[in-house]
Design an enzyme around this catalytic site. Structure first.
Site, mmCIF file in Angstrom:
data_model
loop_
_atom_site.group_PDB
_atom_site.id
_atom_site.type_symbol
_atom_site.label_atom_id
_atom_site.label_comp_id
_atom_site.label_asym_id
_atom_site.label_seq_id
_atom_site.Cartn_x
_atom_site.Cartn_y
_atom_site.Cartn_z
ATOM 1 N N LYS A 13 46.115 44.098 45.518
ATOM 2 C CA LYS A 13 46.834 42.595 45.301
ATOM 3 C C LYS A 13 48.429 42.659 44.879
ATOM 4 O O LYS A 13 48.906 42.068 45.521
ATOM 5 C CB LYS A 13 46.097 42.195 43.788
ATOM 6 C CG LYS A 13 44.474 41.494 44.741
ATOM 7 C CD LYS A 13 45.002 40.366 45.556
ATOM 8 C CE LYS A 13 43.591 39.794 45.681
ATOM 9 N NZ LYS A 13 44.389 38.403 46.773
ATOM 10 N N TYR A 51 41.136 47.544 43.730
ATOM 11 C CA TYR A 51 41.637 45.557 44.214
ATOM 12 C C TYR A 51 42.474 45.457 43.093
ATOM 13 O O TYR A 51 44.197 45.206 43.855
ATOM 14 C CB TYR A 51 39.976 44.939 43.091
ATOM 15 C CG TYR A 51 40.446 43.835 43.089
ATOM 16 C CD1 TYR A 51 40.304 42.526 44.008
ATOM 17 C CD2 TYR A 51 41.399 42.953 41.726
ATOM 18 C CE1 TYR A 51 40.628 41.408 43.999
ATOM 19 C CE2 TYR A 51 41.850 41.612 41.769
ATOM 20 C CZ TYR A 51 41.471 40.781 43.078
ATOM 21 O OH TYR A 51 41.304 39.703 42.846
ATOM 22 N N SER A 95 46.936 38.152 42.809
ATOM 23 C CA SER A 95 46.395 38.402 41.154
ATOM 24 C C SER A 95 47.150 38.344 40.329
ATOM 25 O O SER A 95 47.920 39.262 40.573
ATOM 26 C CB SER A 95 44.792 39.273 41.671
ATOM 27 O OG SER A 95 44.734 39.150 40.144
#
Length: 265
Positions: free
Chosen positions: A166, A162, A149
């Protein structure tokens, strides 16, 4: 794109579904995800004469179900793996449910590591065997696309776990690609920004405040980049944003990101 068989995780919607639709009809598919009905419908649509499309319903945060998905991929002798499944949750770490925070790490970081470690040895053996035949066979290389991401390039308050998961996947993929640079396998960390999927709804994000890319664009750029580079950031805007996160002082980046993520709920 001469891959014979591909595993796609998170294939029931969004980027995963777009990958399933974007691969050539000559590539057999193993579609993994939680939603059996959506997977079955997609498999039925994509199956054609000479093309096998299988599904495996699995919650990749569960050890046994993750193992079942890996076993199915080993049985399918895949030569392309697309680690696309991902989850996130907006909010302060101490206010998010502990099991949700753990799920993010298991799905976004642990699952790609276990899939890569389990499947790459077989993928390499098959690729090298094809290359070593007298006239060589098409499709003599294997491939891995790990969907990271644009969030991987900096700390993200209110989306901390999160973004960190990533970042792990990005660094892992870059290192893995270097370790295997002399073997017949292409490895890519694909870094999309905001994309029109169900991810944001599931993460509890109501208002992003900026435009999103279509999943088809992410897939198209990812497949084009595989074999040509190790990291690909989707879109010039995301590229500039990630460059700023890399080069500006960390404290400034963290504060700027926080001012954005606070507005998402």
């Amino acid at each position: 794109m001469a891959f014979r068989s591909a595993l796609i995780t998170g294939a029931s919607s969004g980027i995963g579904e777009a990958f399933a639709r974007g691969l050539p009809r000559s590539t057999a598919l193993l579609l993994a995800g939680r939603d059996r009905d959506r997977l079955s419908k997609l498999a039925q649509e994509l199956t054609s004469p000479g093309r096998v499309v299988r599904i495996v319903t699995a919650d990749l945060s569960d050890d046994q179900e993750r193992g079942a998905a890996i076993a199915a991929a080993e049985s399918a002798a895949v030569d392309l793996v697309i680690n696309n499944a991902g989850v996130g949750r907006l909010g302060r770490v101490i206010e998010n449910a502990p099991e949700r925070e753990s799920e993010i790490v298991k799905v976004n970081a642990l699952t790609p590591v276990e899939i890569c470690r389990a499947l790459i040895p077989g993928m390499l053996r098959r690729a090298e065997a094809r290359q070593n035949q007298p006239e060589g066979e098409p499709g003599g290389r294997a491939g891995i696309i790990n969907v990271s991401s644009a969030a991987a390039f900096g700390p993200m308050p209110f989306f901390a776990t999160y973004a960190a998961s990533k970042a792990f996947l990005l660094h892992y993929t870059e290192a893995l690609a270097e370790e295997l640079s002399d073997r017949p396998i292409d490895i890519l960390a694909l870094c999309p920004g905001a994309t029109k999927t169900r991810f944001f709804e599931r993460a509890g994000i109501e208002h992003l405040g900026f435009s999103m890319h279509e999943p088809d664009r992410v897939v198209r750029e990812g497949l084009q980049a595989l074999g040509h580079r190790t990291v690909h950031i989707v879109g010039p805007g995301n590229y500039l944003a990630t460059a700023a996160m890399r080069f500006l002082p960390r404290r400034i980046v963290t504060a700027a990101v926080e001012s954005v993520t606070k507005k998402w709920s």
